[in-house]
Design a protein around this motif. Structure first.
Motif, mmCIF file in Angstrom:
data_model
loop_
_atom_site.group_PDB
_atom_site.id
_atom_site.type_symbol
_atom_site.label_atom_id
_atom_site.label_comp_id
_atom_site.label_asym_id
_atom_site.label_seq_id
_atom_site.Cartn_x
_atom_site.Cartn_y
_atom_site.Cartn_z
ATOM 1 N N UNK A 76 0.787 -1.223 0.000
ATOM 2 C CA UNK A 76 0.000 0.000 0.000
ATOM 3 C C UNK A 76 0.822 1.279 0.000
ATOM 4 N N UNK A 77 2.080 1.180 -0.399
ATOM 5 C CA UNK A 77 2.958 2.349 -0.383
ATOM 6 C C UNK A 77 2.980 3.103 -1.712
ATOM 7 N N UNK A 78 2.644 2.409 -2.810
ATOM 8 C CA UNK A 78 2.623 3.056 -4.118
ATOM 9 C C UNK A 78 1.335 2.708 -4.846
ATOM 10 N N UNK A 79 1.025 3.509 -5.853
ATOM 11 C CA UNK A 79 -0.049 3.185 -6.794
ATOM 12 C C UNK A 79 0.618 2.944 -8.139
ATOM 13 N N UNK A 80 0.019 2.066 -8.920
ATOM 14 C CA UNK A 80 0.557 1.746 -10.228
ATOM 15 C C UNK A 80 -0.524 1.943 -11.277
ATOM 16 N N UNK A 81 -0.084 2.304 -12.473
ATOM 17 C CA UNK A 81 -1.007 2.451 -13.593
ATOM 18 C C UNK A 81 -0.320 1.891 -14.824
ATOM 19 N N UNK A 82 -1.068 1.105 -15.595
ATOM 20 C CA UNK A 82 -0.536 0.517 -16.824
ATOM 21 C C UNK A 82 -0.825 1.449 -17.999
ATOM 22 N N UNK A 83 -0.136 1.221 -19.089
ATOM 23 C CA UNK A 83 -0.396 1.966 -20.306
ATOM 24 C C UNK A 83 0.676 2.979 -20.628
ATOM 25 N N UNK A 84 0.434 3.766 -21.694
ATOM 26 C CA UNK A 84 1.446 4.700 -22.169
ATOM 27 C C UNK A 84 1.817 5.796 -21.171
ATOM 28 N N UNK A 85 0.919 6.147 -20.285
ATOM 29 C CA UNK A 85 1.215 7.153 -19.266
ATOM 30 C C UNK A 85 1.289 6.506 -17.886
ATOM 31 N N UNK A 86 1.634 5.239 -17.883
ATOM 32 C CA UNK A 86 1.661 4.469 -16.653
ATOM 33 C C UNK A 86 2.963 4.600 -15.898
ATOM 34 N N UNK A 87 3.042 3.814 -14.851
ATOM 35 C CA UNK A 87 4.207 3.807 -13.982
ATOM 36 C C UNK A 87 3.755 3.672 -12.549
ATOM 37 N N UNK A 88 4.509 4.265 -11.661
ATOM 38 C CA UNK A 88 4.195 4.196 -10.241
ATOM 39 C C UNK A 88 4.481 5.546 -9.601
ATOM 40 N N UNK A 89 3.775 5.808 -8.507
ATOM 41 C CA UNK A 89 4.035 6.989 -7.698
ATOM 42 C C UNK A 89 3.655 6.664 -6.266
ATOM 43 N N UNK A 90 4.106 7.487 -5.333
ATOM 44 C CA UNK A 90 3.803 7.269 -3.925
ATOM 45 C C UNK A 90 2.307 7.355 -3.687
ATOM 46 N N UNK A 91 1.807 6.483 -2.852
ATOM 47 C CA UNK A 91 0.396 6.521 -2.473
ATOM 48 C C UNK A 91 0.200 7.427 -1.254
ATOM 49 N N UNK A 92 1.212 7.467 -0.408
ATOM 50 C CA UNK A 92 1.171 8.302 0.788
ATOM 51 C C UNK A 92 2.447 9.154 0.830
ATOM 52 N N UNK A 93 2.406 10.274 1.519
ATOM 53 C CA UNK A 93 3.598 11.134 1.569
ATOM 54 C C UNK A 93 4.805 10.425 2.183
ATOM 55 N N UNK A 94 5.980 10.805 1.711
ATOM 56 C CA UNK A 94 7.234 10.199 2.176
ATOM 57 C C UNK A 94 7.410 10.324 3.684
ATOM 58 N N UNK A 95 6.924 11.406 4.276
ATOM 59 C CA UNK A 95 7.085 11.589 5.723
ATOM 60 C C UNK A 95 6.223 10.617 6.526
ATOM 61 N N UNK A 96 5.252 9.970 5.872
ATOM 62 C CA UNK A 96 4.399 9.000 6.552
ATOM 63 C C UNK A 96 4.837 7.557 6.322
ATOM 64 N N UNK A 97 5.896 7.364 5.570
ATOM 65 C CA UNK A 97 6.406 6.015 5.303
ATOM 66 C C UNK A 97 7.561 5.745 6.248
ATOM 67 N N UNK A 98 7.314 4.917 7.247
ATOM 68 C CA UNK A 98 8.356 4.550 8.202
ATOM 69 C C UNK A 98 9.270 3.483 7.631
ATOM 70 N N UNK A 99 10.539 3.565 7.975
ATOM 71 C CA UNK A 99 11.491 2.581 7.456
ATOM 72 C C UNK A 99 11.192 1.170 7.964
ATOM 73 N N UNK A 100 10.611 1.055 9.137
ATOM 74 C CA UNK A 100 10.234 -0.257 9.655
ATOM 75 C C UNK A 100 9.147 -0.900 8.823
#
Length: 125
Positions: free
Chosen positions: A52-76
């Motif tokens: 649940x850390x990223x979202x993905x999209x397929x297709x010509x404009x696809x790829x991945x991006x963060x789903x939640x802000x970096x400050x909310x992603x704990x290293x643990x």
């Protein structure tokens, strides 16, 4: 790929995503930026998406991006998402204690966020 290598790659992949959080990044572009295999980046995408850390999209404009802000992603949480079953024991006499130790380790790692890592990486350049 060893647990520590998966964790390291996951941090690096998320750092790229965090550098432009509103942009979709392809696995090929990230792989080129990091000097890694696009296949390994796609495998990391699967783990990060499942967590649940990223979202993905397929297709010509696809790829991945963060789903939640970096400050909310704990290293643990990131470590748990990518390292698999990294600390377990079958001996029932100590299994509860090991579970607590694992929880304490994750909590300690969560005192540090992806945003902090990205900040330190920028200072290192």
């Amino acid at each position: 790929m060893a647990q520590s290598e998966r964790f390291q790659l996951s941090v690096r992949v998320l750092a790229v995503l965090a550098s432009e959080p509103d942009t979709m990044h392809t696995s090929a572009a990230i792989a080129e930026t990091l000097g890694e295999s696009a296949v390994m980046v796609r495998r990391m995408f699967l783990l990060l998406h499942k967590a649940g850390l990223i979202v993905q999209r397929k297709g010509p404009h696809g790829g991945a991006k963060l789903k939640i802000p970096a400050k909310q992603i704990g290293l643990g949480d990131l470590f748990e998402a990518t390292a698999g079953d990294w600390f377990s024991i079958e001996d029932k006499a100590v299994a509860g204690w090991i579970k607590k130790v694992k929880g304490d380790a994750v909590a300690a790692m969560n005192e540090h966020s992806l945003a902090g890592v990205v900040k330190r990486m920028k200072k290192g350049k």
